[in-house]
Design an enzyme around this catalytic site. Structure first.
Site, PDB file in Angstrom:
ATOM      1  N   HIS A 131       0.816  -1.218   0.000  1.00  0.00           N
ATOM      2  CA  HIS A 131       0.000   0.000   0.000  1.00  0.00           C
ATOM      3  C   HIS A 131       0.849   1.268   0.000  1.00  0.00           C
ATOM      4  CE1 HIS A 131       0.444  -0.103   4.536  1.00  0.00           C
ATOM      5  NE2 HIS A 131       0.513   1.201   4.338  1.00  0.00           N
ATOM      6  N   ASP A 161       0.110  -7.598   1.332  1.00  0.00           N
ATOM      7  CA  ASP A 161       0.537  -6.206   1.494  1.00  0.00           C
ATOM      8  C   ASP A 161       2.060  -6.100   1.515  1.00  0.00           C
ATOM      9  OD1 ASP A 161       0.387  -3.494   1.678  1.00  0.00           O
ATOM     10  OD2 ASP A 161      -0.467  -3.430   3.694  1.00  0.00           O
ATOM     11  N   SER A 237       4.794   2.689   7.916  1.00  0.00           N
ATOM     12  CA  SER A 237       4.407   1.558   7.080  1.00  0.00           C
ATOM     13  C   SER A 237       5.565   1.084   6.215  1.00  0.00           C
ATOM     14  CB  SER A 237       3.233   1.944   6.184  1.00  0.00           C
ATOM     15  OG  SER A 237       2.055   2.099   6.916  1.00  0.00           O
TER      16      SER A 237
END
Length: 258
Positions: A131, A161, A237
């Site tokens: 993402h 992911d 992230s």
């Protein structure tokens, strides 16, 4: 290494993604970990237990791990081109149609974003979250020494992911070793390194709070997450979660809020 990063290889590299839990609604963000003073000298280190920064951890352990691992953690900057209308109310299609005005064309604009990642091979392969780079037209990787490199997406998996990037640095790069997330236990100390809000190479420390968390996040359903109370924020992230051997046991992926 093959250009196509197969799903089974991704699973073998890293089967568990990390969920960073940010406490909210009156909950304490970090539990009280203050240990009772103990004047006894530990057998291995010779350091009084009361001088240890964390219970059962030598006062320099975290600093040593961060010093070794930090250079392999990168900041990932992405650019995406999108079309849309400006902030001018006269651009609004409904407004223009209502007053009988000809519609204005949409304008192309560039949206930027950032995340984290880490080098897994000396020749420049980098792991991050899918993402972080999804839909990117341009990906740039910034190393700890402030050198920037254009990156190429070589493979990605939406469900896991995970994404694999490649940069050409013309030198051997510092890298992190992948550990075994199955061996990590609830209560074990872990270290998160990343770029929350653009503050590069921010270090936070916590414990594994739970394992095997099934959590839906923005349209994805993560089936088997690690939960940690180490502070995780936007920009973290794709960054590594390390054990006390300096090995990667997960990727910091999501922030859960009450």
């Amino acid at each position: 290494m093959a250009l196509l990063f197969k799903r089974r290889v991704l699973l073998a590299l890293l089967t568990v993604i990390v969920l960073g839990m940010i406490a909210a609604a009156g909950c304490s963000a970090v539990p009280n970990r203050t240990a009772a003073p103990n004047p006894a000298v530990t057998e291995n280190s010779g350091v009084p237990a009361g001088q240890s920064g964390l219970p059962g951890v030598n006062s320099e352990t975290i600093a040593d791990i961060v010093e070794k691992a930090g250079p392999a953690v990168v900041q990932i900057n992405v650019e995406k081109k999108t079309s849309g209308y400006g902030s001018d109310p006269l651009d609004d299609p409904f407004f223009r149609e209502f007053f009988g005005l000809a519609p204005r064309p949409q304008r192309e604009r560039t949206v930027t974003g950032l995340g984290s990642g880490f080098v897994i091979s000396q020749d420049g392969y980098i792991l991050t979250n899918e993402h972080v780079i999804s839909g990117a037209d341009k990906i740039t990787v910034s190393m700890e020494d402030n050198k920037d490199y254009p990156a190429v997406l070589t493979g990605a998996d939406y469900d896991l992911d995970l994404a694999l990037l490649k940069i050409k640095a013309n030198q051997q790069l510092p890298m992190l070793q992948l550990g075994n997330s199955e061996k990590i236990a609830v209560g074990n100390w872990v270290i998160a390194i990343g770029n929350p809000f653009g503050f590069d190479h921010t270090v936070t420390v916590g414990v594994i709070s739970a394992k095997g968390r099934p959590v839906p996040v923005q349209g994805r359903f993560y089936k088997n997450l690690l939960q940690t109370d180490a502070a995780i924020n936007p920009g973290n992230s794709g960054g590594p979660l390390l054990n006390l051997q300096g090995e990667v046991v997960g990727i910091n992926t999501a922030v859960a809020q009450a």
